[in-house]
Design a protein around this motif. Structure first.
Motif, PDB file in Angstrom:
ATOM      1  N   ARG A 186       0.844  -1.212   0.000  1.00 19.05           N
ATOM      2  CA  ARG A 186       0.000   0.000   0.000  1.00 19.05           C
ATOM      3  C   ARG A 186       0.870   1.249   0.000  1.00 19.05           C
ATOM      4  NH1 ARG A 186      -3.273  -2.961   3.775  1.00 19.05           N
ATOM      5  NH2 ARG A 186      -2.282  -1.853   5.500  1.00 19.05           N
ATOM      6  N   GLN A 187       1.970   1.187   0.778  1.00 14.44           N
ATOM      7  CA  GLN A 187       2.866   2.355   0.830  1.00 14.44           C
ATOM      8  C   GLN A 187       3.461   2.635  -0.557  1.00 14.44           C
ATOM      9  OE1 GLN A 187       6.679   2.020   2.916  1.00 14.44           O
ATOM     10  NE2 GLN A 187       6.169   3.912   4.003  1.00 14.44           N
ATOM     11  N   LEU A 188       3.862   1.581  -1.265  1.00 17.77           N
ATOM     12  CA  LEU A 188       4.409   1.776  -2.612  1.00 17.77           C
ATOM     13  C   LEU A 188       3.359   2.370  -3.550  1.00 17.77           C
ATOM     14  CD1 LEU A 188       6.516  -1.485  -3.172  1.00 17.77           C
ATOM     15  CD2 LEU A 188       7.368   0.844  -2.780  1.00 17.77           C
ATOM     16  N   ILE A 189       2.096   1.931  -3.362  1.00 19.39           N
ATOM     17  CA  ILE A 189       1.013   2.465  -4.199  1.00 19.39           C
ATOM     18  C   ILE A 189       0.812   3.948  -3.899  1.00 19.39           C
ATOM     19  CG2 ILE A 189      -1.487   2.322  -4.647  1.00 19.39           C
ATOM     20  CD1 ILE A 189      -1.141  -0.766  -4.039  1.00 19.39           C
ATOM     21  N   GLN A 190       0.878   4.295  -2.605  1.00 19.23           N
ATOM     22  CA  GLN A 190       0.743   5.721  -2.228  1.00 19.23           C
ATOM     23  C   GLN A 190       1.885   6.550  -2.827  1.00 19.23           C
ATOM     24  OE1 GLN A 190       0.490   5.025   2.060  1.00 19.23           O
ATOM     25  NE2 GLN A 190      -1.536   5.997   2.071  1.00 19.23           N
TER      26      GLN A 190
ATOM     27  N   VAL B 109      -7.496   9.128 -12.287  1.00 19.75           N
ATOM     28  CA  VAL B 109      -7.119   8.272 -11.145  1.00 19.75           C
ATOM     29  C   VAL B 109      -7.756   6.897 -11.301  1.00 19.75           C
ATOM     30  CG1 VAL B 109      -7.273   7.946  -8.646  1.00 19.75           C
ATOM     31  CG2 VAL B 109      -6.807  10.222  -9.563  1.00 19.75           C
ATOM     32  N   HIS B 110      -9.015   6.895 -11.724  1.00 18.21           N
ATOM     33  CA  HIS B 110      -9.731   5.625 -11.917  1.00 18.21           C
ATOM     34  C   HIS B 110      -9.008   4.764 -12.943  1.00 18.21           C
ATOM     35  CE1 HIS B 110     -12.907   3.040 -13.687  1.00 18.21           C
ATOM     36  NE2 HIS B 110     -13.230   2.895 -12.404  1.00 18.21           N
ATOM     37  N   GLU B 111      -8.609   5.371 -14.037  1.00 17.60           N
ATOM     38  CA  GLU B 111      -7.900   4.626 -15.088  1.00 17.60           C
ATOM     39  C   GLU B 111      -6.552   4.118 -14.595  1.00 17.60           C
ATOM     40  OE1 GLU B 111      -7.545   6.842 -18.739  1.00 17.60           O
ATOM     41  OE2 GLU B 111      -9.733   6.733 -19.016  1.00 17.60           O
ATOM     42  N   TRP B 112      -5.854   5.031 -13.918  1.00 21.40           N
ATOM     43  CA  TRP B 112      -4.505   4.700 -13.420  1.00 21.40           C
ATOM     44  C   TRP B 112      -4.568   3.535 -12.409  1.00 21.40           C
ATOM     45  CZ3 TRP B 112      -2.554   5.427  -8.382  1.00 21.40           C
ATOM     46  CH2 TRP B 112      -1.174   5.295  -8.252  1.00 21.40           C
ATOM     47  N   LEU B 113      -5.620   3.547 -11.586  1.00 22.61           N
ATOM     48  CA  LEU B 113      -5.763   2.455 -10.596  1.00 22.61           C
ATOM     49  C   LEU B 113      -5.933   1.096 -11.272  1.00 22.61           C
ATOM     50  CD1 LEU B 113      -8.068   4.006  -7.834  1.00 22.61           C
ATOM     51  CD2 LEU B 113      -5.721   3.190  -7.553  1.00 22.61           C
TER      52      LEU B 113
ATOM     53  N   THR C  75      -4.181   0.044 -13.730  1.00 19.74           N
ATOM     54  CA  THR C  75      -2.944  -0.356 -14.409  1.00 19.74           C
ATOM     55  C   THR C  75      -1.957  -0.929 -13.396  1.00 19.74           C
ATOM     56  OG1 THR C  75      -1.827   1.760 -14.058  1.00 19.74           O
ATOM     57  CG2 THR C  75      -3.231   1.569 -16.025  1.00 19.74           C
ATOM     58  N   THR C  76      -0.953  -1.656 -13.907  1.00 24.67           N
ATOM     59  CA  THR C  76       0.071  -2.165 -12.986  1.00 24.67           C
ATOM     60  C   THR C  76       0.957  -1.043 -12.465  1.00 24.67           C
ATOM     61  OG1 THR C  76       1.264  -2.832 -14.979  1.00 24.67           O
ATOM     62  CG2 THR C  76       0.224  -4.577 -13.729  1.00 24.67           C
ATOM     63  N   GLN C  77       0.984   0.113 -13.168  1.00 21.41           N
ATOM     64  CA  GLN C  77       1.715   1.265 -12.613  1.00 21.41           C
ATOM     65  C   GLN C  77       0.959   1.849 -11.418  1.00 21.41           C
ATOM     66  OE1 GLN C  77       1.200   1.058 -16.093  1.00 21.41           O
ATOM     67  NE2 GLN C  77       3.231   0.106 -16.121  1.00 21.41           N
ATOM     68  N   GLY C  78      -0.363   1.727 -11.431  1.00 28.11           N
ATOM     69  CA  GLY C  78      -1.187   2.217 -10.323  1.00 28.11           C
ATOM     70  C   GLY C  78      -1.057   1.282  -9.121  1.00 28.11           C
ATOM     71  N   ILE C  79      -1.462   0.022  -9.318  1.00 28.55           N
ATOM     72  CA  ILE C  79      -1.287  -0.975  -8.242  1.00 28.55           C
ATOM     73  C   ILE C  79       0.100  -1.557  -8.479  1.00 28.55           C
ATOM     74  CG2 ILE C  79      -2.246  -3.025  -7.100  1.00 28.55           C
ATOM     75  CD1 ILE C  79      -4.032  -0.504  -6.994  1.00 28.55           C
ATOM     76  N   VAL C  80       1.115  -0.790  -8.023  1.00 32.27           N
ATOM     77  CA  VAL C  80       2.502  -1.058  -8.392  1.00 32.27           C
ATOM     78  C   VAL C  80       3.077  -2.264  -7.640  1.00 32.27           C
ATOM     79  CG1 VAL C  80       3.467   0.530  -6.676  1.00 32.27           C
ATOM     80  CG2 VAL C  80       4.685   0.144  -8.825  1.00 32.27           C
TER      81      VAL C  80
END
Ligand SMILES: Nc1nc2c(ncn2[C@@H]2O[C@H](COP(=O)(O)OP(=O)(O)OP(=O)(O)O)[C@@H](O)[C@H]2O)c(=O)[nH]1
Length: 306
Positions: free
Chosen positions: A163-167, A184-188, A190-195
């Motif tokens: 979660r910290q990495l995602i933040q 933000v919705h789109e980014w979430l 993606t694997t870049q969003g949920i990194v």
């Protein structure tokens, strides 16, 4: 049949005298029909162990065939339930009059159960390893039922770190000016969003409960259902995508260390009022090459030890 065959179990002297706690046979192949509450009688392929004690110090040995044939009767002419096991144990002792006053039968088998999927309405088979040990001692019977329940555990520490990495990734990607709900919705998604994703592991709860002589029916299904409902992430049988998504949600909402799983199981076993219990939680770690393990017992005097 030849009538004058030597019977050394009865006639030969013991090489050395002494009492023995258990004598008998292991790895006996024994299919039988198992009876348990809320379950249609089911044929299982068990491996059995059968024992009596040998308290006559100078007896050469016990009569293995008498134990074997009493078990065979259970397999061929009866269904396995507390009453028929009690009869077999009684036969063990009465067929060893003067030699034995304790008897034990252990069955190990896989119990296949139909399990429903989480959301899609499908179903599939799942097998549960069962050990059922029945003992008669001082004319009192007790039963021990051990079940293994397999589940998934997601590490709470790993989840927090992910979660910290995602933040952090969110802070790098967006600032006050560029923030839009759509982006933000789109980014979430993606694997870049949920990194980062937390690790989870296949885990097994070994649970042993003691049932006293008043037990007139085994209730394996209820025990398994109770354990799985408490853990919330049991390994699934039939899985469609909607089930997989629900499994992901359940994992995310039920993060657990082995300590958490052990405390949850301990609480339900306390609640179910078993006269004694023993549990071991095994998290077969995906982060480490070693496992995380927690053990608990009820703490009855003279009962199971951790
Ligand atoms: N007690 C004993 N028996 C063994 C062992 N290993 C093999 N056996 C065999 O188990 C067989 C069955 O013994 P019993 O139950 O006394 O057979 P039996 O004499 O035909 O049966 P009964 O007439 O009922 O006594 C014998 O053939 C033994 O040789 C052992 O370590 N201890």
């Amino acid at each position: 049949m030849q009538t004058n065959m030597p019977d050394i179990a009865d006639t030969a002297p013991a090489l050395q005298t002494g009492k023995l706690d258990w004598v008998g046979m292991g790895e006996i192949e024994l299919p039988f029909i198992f009876e348990s509450k809320d379950l249609a009688p089911v044929t299982v392929n068990a491996k059995a162990r059968a024992f009596v004690n040998l308290h006559k110090e100078d007896a050469k040995g016990i009569h293995m065939s008498r134990l074997f044939l009493a078990l065979d009767l259970l397999s061929t002419e009866q269904q396995v339930n507390p009453q028929t096991i009690a009869q077999a144990l009684d036969t063990f002792i009465t067929s060893h009059e003067g030699l034995s006053d304790k008897a034990q039968i252990e069955f190990k088998f896989e119990l296949p159960l139909r399990r429903k999927s989480l959301l899609s309405g499908k179903a599939g088979w799942k097998s549960y390893p069962i050990t059922l040990t029945s003992t008669i001692e001082n004319n009192v019977i007790s039963y021990e039922l051990t079940v293994d329940v397999t589940y998934s555990s997601t590490c709470p520490c790993s989840a927090a770190l992910a979660r910290q990495l995602i933040q952090n990734a969110f802070n790098e990607k967006f600032n006050q000016e560029t923030l839009s709900q759509k982006d933000v919705h789109e980014w979430l998604g993606t694997t870049q969003g949920i990194v980062a994703t937390p690790h989870s592991q296949r885990s097994i709860a070994n649970v042993k409960v003691k049932l006293d002589s008043s037990c007139d029916e085994f209730d394996v299904v209820n025990l398994i259902n109770t354990l799985e409902a408490e853990l919330k992430t049991p390994v699934q049988a039939a899985v469609k995508r909607e089930d997989e998504q629900e499994f992901a949600r359940l994992n995310g909402q039920n993060l657990m260390f082995c300590e958490d799983a052990a405390r949850k199981i301990k609480a339900v076993l306390e609640n179910d009022n078993f006269s004694d219990y023993w549990l071991q939680i095994n998290h077969y770690e995906s982060l480490h090459a070693h496992d995380a393990v927690a053990i608990a017992v009820k703490g009855v005097s003279g009962g199971y030890k951790a």
